[in-house]
Design a protein around this motif. Structure first.
Motif, PDB file in Angstrom:
ATOM      1  N   ARG A 341       4.855   6.840  -4.306  1.00  7.94           N
ATOM      2  CA  ARG A 341       5.595   5.779  -5.001  1.00  7.94           C
ATOM      3  C   ARG A 341       4.899   4.437  -4.830  1.00  7.94           C
ATOM      4  O   ARG A 341       4.833   3.642  -5.775  1.00  7.94           O
ATOM      5  N   VAL A 342       4.407   4.175  -3.635  1.00  3.76           N
ATOM      6  CA  VAL A 342       3.646   2.947  -3.404  1.00  3.76           C
ATOM      7  C   VAL A 342       2.431   2.918  -4.328  1.00  3.76           C
ATOM      8  O   VAL A 342       2.105   1.888  -4.926  1.00  3.76           O
ATOM      9  N   ALA A 343       1.772   4.065  -4.454  1.00  2.00           N
ATOM     10  CA  ALA A 343       0.588   4.139  -5.314  1.00  2.00           C
ATOM     11  C   ALA A 343       0.938   3.882  -6.768  1.00  2.00           C
ATOM     12  O   ALA A 343       0.204   3.196  -7.489  1.00  2.00           O
ATOM     13  N   HIS A 344       2.056   4.427  -7.238  1.00  2.00           N
ATOM     14  CA  HIS A 344       2.458   4.169  -8.620  1.00  2.00           C
ATOM     15  C   HIS A 344       2.839   2.708  -8.826  1.00  2.00           C
ATOM     16  O   HIS A 344       2.560   2.132  -9.889  1.00  2.00           O
ATOM     17  N   MET A 345       3.470   2.095  -7.824  1.00  2.00           N
ATOM     18  CA  MET A 345       3.760   0.673  -7.957  1.00  2.00           C
ATOM     19  C   MET A 345       2.462  -0.122  -8.028  1.00  2.00           C
ATOM     20  O   MET A 345       2.343  -1.070  -8.816  1.00  2.00           O
ATOM     21  N   LEU A 346       1.495   0.251  -7.230  1.00  2.00           N
ATOM     22  CA  LEU A 346       0.184  -0.399  -7.295  1.00  2.00           C
ATOM     23  C   LEU A 346      -0.409  -0.243  -8.689  1.00  2.00           C
ATOM     24  O   LEU A 346      -0.825  -1.221  -9.325  1.00  2.00           O
ATOM     25  N   VAL A 470      -0.226  -4.097   4.983  1.00  2.00           N
ATOM     26  CA  VAL A 470       0.473  -4.585   3.797  1.00  2.00           C
ATOM     27  C   VAL A 470      -0.523  -5.215   2.829  1.00  2.00           C
ATOM     28  O   VAL A 470      -1.311  -6.082   3.211  1.00  2.00           O
ATOM     29  N   PHE A 471      -0.462  -4.763   1.585  1.00  2.00           N
ATOM     30  CA  PHE A 471      -1.260  -5.348   0.502  1.00  2.00           C
ATOM     31  C   PHE A 471      -0.317  -6.198  -0.332  1.00  2.00           C
ATOM     32  O   PHE A 471       0.680  -5.702  -0.866  1.00  2.00           O
ATOM     33  N   ALA A 472      -0.614  -7.493  -0.430  1.00  3.09           N
ATOM     34  CA  ALA A 472       0.219  -8.428  -1.179  1.00  3.09           C
ATOM     35  C   ALA A 472      -0.606  -9.100  -2.264  1.00  3.09           C
ATOM     36  O   ALA A 472      -1.771  -9.449  -2.029  1.00  3.09           O
ATOM     37  N   TYR A 473       0.003  -9.277  -3.428  1.00  7.30           N
ATOM     38  CA  TYR A 473      -0.699  -9.990  -4.495  1.00  7.30           C
ATOM     39  C   TYR A 473       0.300 -10.579  -5.474  1.00  7.30           C
ATOM     40  O   TYR A 473       1.473 -10.178  -5.538  1.00  7.30           O
ATOM     41  N   LEU A 474      -0.196 -11.563  -6.232  1.00  5.73           N
ATOM     42  CA  LEU A 474       0.588 -12.252  -7.245  1.00  5.73           C
ATOM     43  C   LEU A 474       0.135 -11.824  -8.619  1.00  5.73           C
ATOM     44  O   LEU A 474      -1.056 -11.624  -8.855  1.00  5.73           O
ATOM     45  N   LEU A 486       3.176  -4.161  -0.830  1.00  6.25           N
ATOM     46  CA  LEU A 486       3.026  -2.715  -0.662  1.00  6.25           C
ATOM     47  C   LEU A 486       2.764  -2.396   0.800  1.00  6.25           C
ATOM     48  O   LEU A 486       1.761  -2.836   1.367  1.00  6.25           O
ATOM     49  N   ASN A 487       3.663  -1.639   1.388  1.00 11.46           N
ATOM     50  CA  ASN A 487       3.518  -1.233   2.785  1.00 11.46           C
ATOM     51  C   ASN A 487       2.880   0.152   2.839  1.00 11.46           C
ATOM     52  O   ASN A 487       3.498   1.148   2.463  1.00 11.46           O
ATOM     53  N   PHE A 488       1.641   0.220   3.301  1.00 11.66           N
ATOM     54  CA  PHE A 488       0.919   1.483   3.407  1.00 11.66           C
ATOM     55  C   PHE A 488       1.249   2.230   4.699  1.00 11.66           C
ATOM     56  O   PHE A 488       0.739   3.323   4.915  1.00 11.66           O
ATOM     57  N   ALA A 489       2.098   1.668   5.545  1.00 16.09           N
ATOM     58  CA  ALA A 489       2.396   2.252   6.847  1.00 16.09           C
ATOM     59  C   ALA A 489       3.662   3.093   6.809  1.00 16.09           C
ATOM     60  O   ALA A 489       4.549   2.882   5.975  1.00 16.09           O
ATOM     61  N   ALA A 490       3.759   4.020   7.741  1.00 22.63           N
ATOM     62  CA  ALA A 490       4.948   4.859   7.885  1.00 22.63           C
ATOM     63  C   ALA A 490       5.965   4.223   8.820  1.00 22.63           C
ATOM     64  O   ALA A 490       6.892   4.891   9.280  1.00 22.63           O
ATOM     65  N   GLU A 491       5.788   2.940   9.113  1.00 14.40           N
ATOM     66  CA  GLU A 491       6.739   2.169   9.909  1.00 14.40           C
ATOM     67  C   GLU A 491       7.038   0.868   9.184  1.00 14.40           C
ATOM     68  O   GLU A 491       6.260   0.413   8.356  1.00 14.40           O
ATOM     69  N   PRO A 492       8.167   0.229   9.487  1.00 14.75           N
ATOM     70  CA  PRO A 492       8.504  -1.047   8.840  1.00 14.75           C
ATOM     71  C   PRO A 492       7.470  -2.124   9.174  1.00 14.75           C
ATOM     72  O   PRO A 492       6.824  -2.093  10.225  1.00 14.75           O
ATOM     73  N   LEU A 523      11.879 -11.167   5.524  1.00 13.52           N
ATOM     74  CA  LEU A 523      11.721  -9.949   4.741  1.00 13.52           C
ATOM     75  C   LEU A 523      11.167  -8.807   5.595  1.00 13.52           C
ATOM     76  O   LEU A 523      10.204  -8.988   6.347  1.00 13.52           O
ATOM     77  N   VAL A 524      11.774  -7.655   5.470  1.00 12.93           N
ATOM     78  CA  VAL A 524      11.315  -6.450   6.153  1.00 12.93           C
ATOM     79  C   VAL A 524      11.012  -5.387   5.103  1.00 12.93           C
ATOM     80  O   VAL A 524      11.891  -5.027   4.310  1.00 12.93           O
ATOM     81  N   LEU A 525       9.782  -4.936   5.082  1.00 13.43           N
ATOM     82  CA  LEU A 525       9.413  -3.794   4.248  1.00 13.43           C
ATOM     83  C   LEU A 525       9.676  -2.528   5.036  1.00 13.43           C
ATOM     84  O   LEU A 525       9.171  -2.362   6.156  1.00 13.43           O
ATOM     85  N   ALA A 526      10.479  -1.647   4.491  1.00 10.68           N
ATOM     86  CA  ALA A 526      10.707  -0.373   5.154  1.00 10.68           C
ATOM     87  C   ALA A 526       9.422   0.450   5.160  1.00 10.68           C
ATOM     88  O   ALA A 526       8.443   0.133   4.473  1.00 10.68           O
ATOM     89  N   ALA A 527       9.413   1.503   5.947  1.00 16.07           N
ATOM     90  CA  ALA A 527       8.266   2.412   5.945  1.00 16.07           C
ATOM     91  C   ALA A 527       7.998   2.907   4.527  1.00 16.07           C
ATOM     92  O   ALA A 527       8.929   3.251   3.794  1.00 16.07           O
ATOM     93  N   ASP A 528       6.738   2.885   4.123  1.00 17.60           N
ATOM     94  CA  ASP A 528       6.322   3.402   2.817  1.00 17.60           C
ATOM     95  C   ASP A 528       7.043   2.709   1.660  1.00 17.60           C
ATOM     96  O   ASP A 528       7.300   3.317   0.626  1.00 17.60           O
ATOM     97  N   GLU A 529       7.332   1.433   1.807  1.00 22.10           N
ATOM     98  CA  GLU A 529       8.070   0.729   0.751  1.00 22.10           C
ATOM     99  C   GLU A 529       7.171  -0.253   0.006  1.00 22.10           C
ATOM    100  O   GLU A 529       6.330  -0.931   0.599  1.00 22.10           O
TER     101      GLU A 529
END
Length: 542
Positions: A341-346, A470-474, A486-492, A523-529
């Protein structure tokens, strides 16, 4: 990009592998009528452009990439009337249709090659690449086939070798002969006159080979596994003069209004961007960019490749991104189901045209197959590395529902490839009923992309998120900026962003939580969010 963007710049491309999409006649192979029956589903995905893998007459040694007639339909897939109906139905839904074009090689059963092979003095002899044996006997040089073994096959009748960079049943056309490209252009004309919206051109960088037929150098980095990688292919791919040939193809295509040409290329940025063309003439609208397929799934790596690609693009070039295709391991098998899902959002939030592969929207996985059930030529020719080179696992039938054969084919029919063992639980129908499913997320993300000009045509700028995972962009402009996290980690992870605004509006999360106002400092990104947020005011970006 201007407000008057081309359809291929704002649209989403979706690759259909016809053999595996929908069987309508009970032979276990997908067909054109099956695709027509599923067009409403495709339309519901908010995809705009359908790309079909080859549907031409073929002996199917390489499942259609060995073309025996460039201007007809294989009976396995239906009739020309079926194709005409498909094209009309696609256009009626406001969508576009692309065909695969395979100009590098034909089938050994194409009339051109049959004539070429018939006699040394046949007029078509020089349409293909023939050479005498080496002085001591054997192949003319050390060139190799992608599918294993030499790139040469000896023809007993004429005493010469012919070249093939894939199977012996796929002889290479000689694009240095003045009659070959016009013949291919005539085939393009046939489909363009029908109203086809363009072509994805197979192995476009391989159309010309070294006229001196020099041996290729050894690859000092070869790992000893795939034989093809033993050499550096400096004489069989990406020769400088191939660009003039592609410019002629593009100029021909431009004789029809509003058509698209995509080139299949696996190249680093400096070489890839040359296929857009230059002041001497246009080439591919989109040279395929496969970096997301090949890169390690790591936030820092992905940010670097996106930034580097953006920096390398010529000013006139439009970017594109690809997550999967018929030659590569499936997305969810590469990155995991949660990160898919992260990949599709990317994919759907980066600047440029995205390309998706059938079934990835529901998270289909590669289906492991024993060698006895494999059909793909690279696997059968190289059984010792079949698990590495076989492409059957990512070509298995689409999983539609929990009925027999997952709805791909009628009960009692044997599909051409086995279905995934979990297809009864992992399918379109089940996910349509689940508002938190991978399919629901894909549809929401593709709808958001269509609704937001910032995603379809806005600028791109990466940000330091303060966290390596975390990969962030505008995306957008100062007056309408969207923030992608985009959180690429399996933890928050708690990103620390260089933004002056305190809050933003959450538009969509991979977790499918409802839209809401969020504090950027807390802001907290959940794991894989992943999240897409709207920044409230111009000037929010530091």
């Amino acid at each position: 990009m201007s407000a008057a963007a081309n359809w291929w710049q704002t649209g989403i491309i979706y690759q259909v592998y016809p053999r595996s999409f929908q069987d309508s006649n009970g032979d276990g192979v997908g067909d054109l009528a099956g695709i027509i029956a599923r067009l409403n589903y495709l339309h519901s995905l908010n995809v705009d452009i359908l790309w079909l893998s080859p549907i031409y007459p073929s002996p199917m040694h390489d499942f259609g990439y060995d073309v025996a007639d460039y201007c007809a339909i294989h009976p396995l897939f239906g009739t020309m009337a079926d194709f005409d109906r498909l094209l009309a139905e696609v256009h009626a839904r406001g969508m576009r249709l692309l065909l695969d074009l395979v100009p590098n090689h034909s089938s050994h059963l194409h009339p051109w090659f049959i004539a070429s092979r018939s006699a040394r003095d046949d007029p078509r002899r020089a349409w293909y690449i023939w050479r005498d044996p080496a002085p001591g006997g054997g192949p003319p040089n050390n060139w190799l086939s992608h599918f294993g073994g030499p790139a040469w096959t000896f023809d007993e009748a004429s005493g010469q070798y012919y070249m093939h960079q894939f199977l012996p049943q796929q002889p290479e056309l000689n694009h240095r002969h003045p009659e070959v490209l016009p013949a291919i252009l005539d085939c393009m004309r046939f489909w363009l006159d029908k109203g086809v919206d363009g072509f994805r051109v197979d192995v476009i960088g391989m159309l010309l080979k070294d006229p001196l037929f020099r041996d290729e150098p050894e690859n000092p980095s070869w790992n000893g596994v795939r034989e093809y990688q033993r050499l550096l292919h400096v004489h069989t791919a990406n020769l400088p003069e191939v660009h003039a040939l592609i410019r002629r193809m593009r100029a021909f295509l431009d004789g029809w209004d509003d058509r698209l040409m995509i080139g299949e290329l696996y190249l680093p940025n400096a070489d890839l961007v040359r296929y857009y063309g230059d002041e001497q003439g246009a080439e591919c609208h989109l040279p395929f960019n496969f970096q997301l397929i090949r890169a390690p799934w790591d936030a820092a790596v992905v940010r670097h490749l996106v930034d580097a690609y953006e920096a390398a693009l010529p000013r006139h070039a439009w970017p594109n991104w690809v997550l999967g295709n018929h030659d590569q391991k499936r997305l969810a098998s590469r990155v995991g189901s949660r990160q898919a899902r992260v990949a599709h959002m990317l994919l759907l939030t980066l600047r440029g045209t995205p390309t998706c592969y059938y079934g990835d929207e529901i998270g289909m996985l590669d289906v492991p197959l024993p060698l006895a059930l494999m059909q793909d030529p690279p696997a059968l020719r190289q059984p010792e590395i079949a698990h590495l080179v076989g492409r059957d696992p990512q070509r298995t039938p689409m999983q539609w529902d929990a009925s027999a054969n997952a709805g791909f084919a009628a009960a009692g029919v044997r599909p051409w490839l086995p279905l995934a063992p979990d297809c009864g639980a992992h399918n379109v129908a089940r996910q349509l009923a689940d508002p938190s499913s991978a399919l629901a997320f894909f549809r929401a993300m593709s709808a958001l992309r269509r609704a937001e000009p910032a995603l379809a045509s806005g600028s791109y700028r990466s940000l330091d998120a303060g966290k390596p995972d975390v990969f962030a962009y505008l995306r957008g402009d100062p007056g309408n900026a969207l923030l992608v996290l985009l959180n690429f980690a399996a933890e928050p992870r708690c990103p620390v962003l260089p933004l002056s605004c305190a809050a933003a509006d959450l538009l969509l999360s991979t977790t499918m939580t409802p839209p809401r106002r969020v504090s950027l400092s807390q802001l907290v990104l959940a794991a894989d969010e992943g999240m897409v947020l709207r920044l409230p005011v111009a000037g929010c970006v530091a």
